[in-house]
Design an enzyme around this catalytic site. Structure first.
Site, PDB file in Angstrom:
ATOM      1  N   THR A 211       0.728  -1.084  -0.027  1.00  0.00           N
ATOM      2  CA  THR A 211       0.014   0.133  -0.013  1.00  0.00           C
ATOM      3  C   THR A 211       0.795   1.196  -0.012  1.00  0.00           C
ATOM      4  O   THR A 211       1.554   1.802  -1.090  1.00  0.00           O
ATOM      5  CB  THR A 211      -1.061  -0.233   1.046  1.00  0.00           C
ATOM      6  OG1 THR A 211      -0.218  -0.191   2.333  1.00  0.00           O
ATOM      7  CG2 THR A 211      -1.962  -1.330   1.110  1.00  0.00           C
ATOM      8  N   THR A 255      -1.145  -9.504  14.917  1.00  0.00           N
ATOM      9  CA  THR A 255       0.158  -8.909  14.114  1.00  0.00           C
ATOM     10  C   THR A 255      -0.567  -8.240  12.865  1.00  0.00           C
ATOM     11  O   THR A 255      -1.487  -7.906  12.711  1.00  0.00           O
ATOM     12  CB  THR A 255       1.082  -9.695  14.059  1.00  0.00           C
ATOM     13  OG1 THR A 255       2.420  -9.094  13.596  1.00  0.00           O
ATOM     14  CG2 THR A 255       1.094 -10.973  13.193  1.00  0.00           C
ATOM     15  N   GLU A 351       6.403   4.372   7.428  1.00  0.00           N
ATOM     16  CA  GLU A 351       6.125   5.546   6.772  1.00  0.00           C
ATOM     17  C   GLU A 351       6.972   6.825   7.476  1.00  0.00           C
ATOM     18  O   GLU A 351       7.205   7.150   8.324  1.00  0.00           O
ATOM     19  CB  GLU A 351       4.626   5.878   6.871  1.00  0.00           C
ATOM     20  CG  GLU A 351       3.725   5.124   6.056  1.00  0.00           C
ATOM     21  CD  GLU A 351       2.198   5.391   6.704  1.00  0.00           C
ATOM     22  OE1 GLU A 351       1.221   4.827   5.725  1.00  0.00           O
ATOM     23  OE2 GLU A 351       1.871   5.977   7.480  1.00  0.00           O
ATOM     24  N   ASN A 495       0.369  11.102   5.949  1.00  0.00           N
ATOM     25  CA  ASN A 495      -0.838  11.142   6.759  1.00  0.00           C
ATOM     26  C   ASN A 495      -1.682  12.183   6.886  1.00  0.00           C
ATOM     27  O   ASN A 495      -2.721  12.127   7.615  1.00  0.00           O
ATOM     28  CB  ASN A 495      -0.372  10.218   7.936  1.00  0.00           C
ATOM     29  CG  ASN A 495      -0.148   8.682   7.644  1.00  0.00           C
ATOM     30  OD1 ASN A 495      -0.864   7.999   7.398  1.00  0.00           O
ATOM     31  ND2 ASN A 495       1.226   8.281   7.995  1.00  0.00           N
ATOM     32  N   THR A 500      -3.049  20.530   1.315  1.00  0.00           N
ATOM     33  CA  THR A 500      -2.217  20.980   0.218  1.00  0.00           C
ATOM     34  C   THR A 500      -2.136  20.273  -1.060  1.00  0.00           C
ATOM     35  O   THR A 500      -2.409  19.220  -1.149  1.00  0.00           O
ATOM     36  CB  THR A 500      -0.919  21.317   0.847  1.00  0.00           C
ATOM     37  OG1 THR A 500      -0.058  19.864   1.373  1.00  0.00           O
ATOM     38  CG2 THR A 500      -0.815  22.204   1.916  1.00  0.00           C
TER      39      THR A 500
END
Lengths: 500, 500
Positions: A211, A255, A351, A495, A500
């Protein structure tokens, strides 16, 4: 409070080293962490196939114009098939809002009990099928049924249930799967020539798991069980919403999204026990952002198709603790090592992550206590910002240890501030450097800031906290290791930058 | 997983509204949240004084040149003195690494028991005096002793202990206080003409509390207890390392740096009980970054110097639950309202904060369950990023609720995903707008993205989660409110940008 330990300007040498390290980090993660796959190390008796079913496109914002999409379609539907029903085990999120595929897979394993078998695993990215109610659950059932009907009835253990096909989903919450496209996708995947067993096909499967991941995560390994040369392939994905949590040790627990496929001959209950043990000290010891997902799932399949060799004691049938305790130990060790390797990849690709941080807490009263303290340090926003800033800020580390939700132990043990040591130890990539002792017996130590800056300029940062609280006489000097990444502005961008 | 709910482009009107709101937010927080202080609303019988003792300078990095500092020195040492020994109460951090002043103040209150009195409170910023061992504890004792020796012995309850002077510290961890400068500072503060009681002196005291705070936090209020016109002033500070946690309800528990000084006549045990109640639903319900500090302290003083008026029933002596239950209720209500007001200021001035987010969780089995869920939502990095991005991302909210460490209740209650409602309700500043229902009975609702964008463009965002799980028959339909801010790149800058 500010909670910064005093810090002085580092010298020019250290700053140069730091600049070098940062330059290295501009090489993309994909270039550094995607490794060539050895065809011979792929597990026997598995075929995989991947396609673009339009799931990501279907749930994406409509384009402003009718122009063609600017990016090539990304794979979002993938299938693993075992040539024979394989032993299967799973661990699942303990989030109360379990997604439909999690509920389905949990039920499927529980219904089959100690003889659980799986023929196939279907995975999609782009849509989590979470918080989609009964309709979402029925979607999972329909997809699993579609896969299953392609198998001759005789190979399915004679069962009429769909429970030997399991599904995992990841992506957007609260949106239904685009069922018609996915059913067509499955029909495409089940064609004989599409299902393959080669490194490219496996790597494409790993891509379909992704992803916000920046690289596909696939590893293989080989080991011998008696005379059998066993292979194992593992794929996982992560990026955000990563902080697996256990609720009831020993039961099915939490998990993230991962799959282990091996040709080792392992009985289902043994596989389940080995998987739980492996997950406990790997995926359940990592954090990217402290958020536990609704979809966390790890599945393990063992189909027994490993070839016999000329050396080693012959192994017939599936191994279990009762029949082959020593071989089970070998398998458990290999599975755990691989689980740790795969868990590390999640942290490296967290991330916005620029740092890989290992937190080792030693000499607590119990493993659970050590784990709670390591988890608290690894989740602290202030610690993660300090690691981002390459700042040997033991004050924040100590603070996070001090508010950890430490479970009570018997015999009673509690953290003694006057016994704590905190040390930054050189990671393997900087083994020529010396450890930096910042706190000994609860007393701050004079720190050579130049050396600290050099050590922390490395991508990998290892923090050791010795509580000196274990009781050696009573055998309670527990240790837990946790892995986390830093907090960067890039995390906020990924995130939060919708405006913007 | 990505865990984003689908989002479409907002229309130009909504974007314009959003731009307007952002323009408003460019007015500095100091201009918006520092309010004029009414001299008459300041509590009677207190004097305050503030100085610059060089604590911040002493622990700051040495300047690169010998040039004069570019900024004027900031106040870092401040003293409050009561003209008579005041009833005193306190709540303290439950972090295992309690700072020296926390340990000292806790001991002082416990030693005096139900008759605890305080003559003075000494506060410094710039250095937390945490993780400084026995030396740090002795520093606190020396400073407290220095303050105390300025009081005539006869006014100290005849006690020879130092326990009627309390201290609070905030700032850098692991560094000793600059004792000589601070002792000189105290001598300066204790001079008659320096101690004053006027709005400017109180505001200067609030400035001396500040670390990464961007504005001083001072509020006053007045209320009547019988014929007595009571005044109360409160000062607090926060910014980072903010997530108070309770360990043992009913005992001395956690929170951050704050002080309430009132001239109301309240007995010490009553004051302690009222303070704990107030803290439980105010400071213990806020989060900036999820990190609980080593120094969190709230002190309340009540010296009984409120003047009598012509109306109302005469009140002589100190009120308690036994003697004046109705007046205690009034006092408790006022203290809690003020505690909530002061807690909100901490959240508004959280490091990097651009949003003020209220999370209300309704109809759980118990208050503790509602609190745990609200806390989990308020601490989630993903939720805080979504609020920063003005994104009505109920998926992340739900996810964070699903992994909350909810304590078991009796009668047994557990979160039912099919009953949950999530609504963005208009804050008071946007009362003309409609609520946005994103989830009803666990089912995602169609959301008007234009209206959602308009509602979330406001600085204040109110999230309601109704679990519909309470049992009205059994009186268990508990509600908890939590306050948090968003996560911004500015937070990373403040806490992680050492490298640049």
């Amino acid at each position: 409070m500010i909670a910064r330990v005093a810090r002085w300007s580092a010298d020019p040498m250290a700053l140069m080293v730091s600049a070098q390290k940062r330059m290295q980090s501009t090489i993309s993660k994909a270039d550094r962490f995607v490794v060539p796959v050895d065809r011979d190390a792929l597990p026997r008796g598995y075929l995989v196939a991947t396609t673009f079913a339009g799931i990501k496109k279907a749930i994406s914002p409509a384009p402003a114009t009718d122009a063609a999409p600017q990016h090539a379609p990304k794979p979002d539907l993938t299938l693993l098939v075992s040539s024979v029903p394989a032993s299967v085990a799973g661990t699942f999120t303990s989030n109360k809002f379990q997604a439909a595929p999690v509920v389905h897979a949990t039920k499927a394993l529980q219904a089959q009990g100690p003889h659980a078998r799986a023929r196939a695993v279907l995975v999609n990215s782009g849509c989590a099928n979470a918080v989609t109610g009964q309709g979402g659950y029925k979607d999972t059932e329909a997809l699993v049924t579609e896969v299953r009907k392609h198998f001759p009835a005789g190979k399915n253990n004679g069962s009429e249930t769909c429970s030997d096909v399991l599904m995992m989903s990841t992506g957007v919450i609260g949106v239904r799967l685009p069922l018609p496209q996915m059913l067509r996708g499955i029909q495409h995947l089940m064609r004989g020539q599409v299902l393959q067993s080669n490194p490219d096909a496996w790597l494409e499967m790993a891509r379909a798991f992704m992803t916000t991941d920046t690289f596909p995560k696939l590893r293989t390994r080989q080991f011998k069980l008696g005379n059998r040369l066993c292979s194992m392939a593992a794929i996982d994905k992560g990026a955000g919403m990563i902080h697996p949590h256990m609720t009831s040790p020993g039961g099915l627990h939490a998990t993230l999204l991962g799959m282990f496929a091996t040709d080792a001959p392992v009985a289902t209950p043994t596989l389940q026990r080995c998987l739980e043990e492996a997950v406990r000290e790997s995926f359940n010891c990592i954090s990217v952002d402290g958020d536990m997902s609704t979809n966390d799932t790890i599945l393990a399949l063992a189909n027994g198709q490993a070839p016999a060799t000329d050396s080693g004691a012959p192994v017939d049938g599936e191994i279990s603790e009762a029949t082959h305790p020593e071989l089970v130990s070998i398998f458990a060790r290999e599975l755990k090592a691989m689980a740790i390797e795969m868990a590390h990849l999640i942290v490296r690709d967290g991330e916005g992550a620029e740092k890989f941080v290992q937190v080792c807490v030693k000499n607590a009263g119990t493993y659970e206590q050590a784990h709670a303290i390591a988890s608290s340090i690894s989740t602290s926003a202030l610690v993660k910002c300090a690691m981002h800033g390459e700042d040997a800020n033991w004050g924040r580390i100590l603070c996070a240890a001090g508010y950890a939700a430490v479970p009570a132990s018997s015999p009673e043990w509690s953290l003694d501030p006057t016994k704590v040591n905190v040390t930054f130890v050189p990671p393997p990539s900087a083994s020529n450097l010396s450890p930096i002792h910042t706190l000994k017996n609860g007393v701050p130590q004079p720190v050579d800031e130049t050396k600290a800056a050099e050590l922390l300029s490395h991508e990998d940062i290892y923090i050791d906290m010795d509580l000196q609280g274990g009781s050696w006489e009573k055998g309670a000097c527990a240790e837990a290791v946790f892995w986390t990444c830093d907090f960067s502005k890039e995390y906020i961008s990924i995130n939060g930058d919708y405006r913007t």
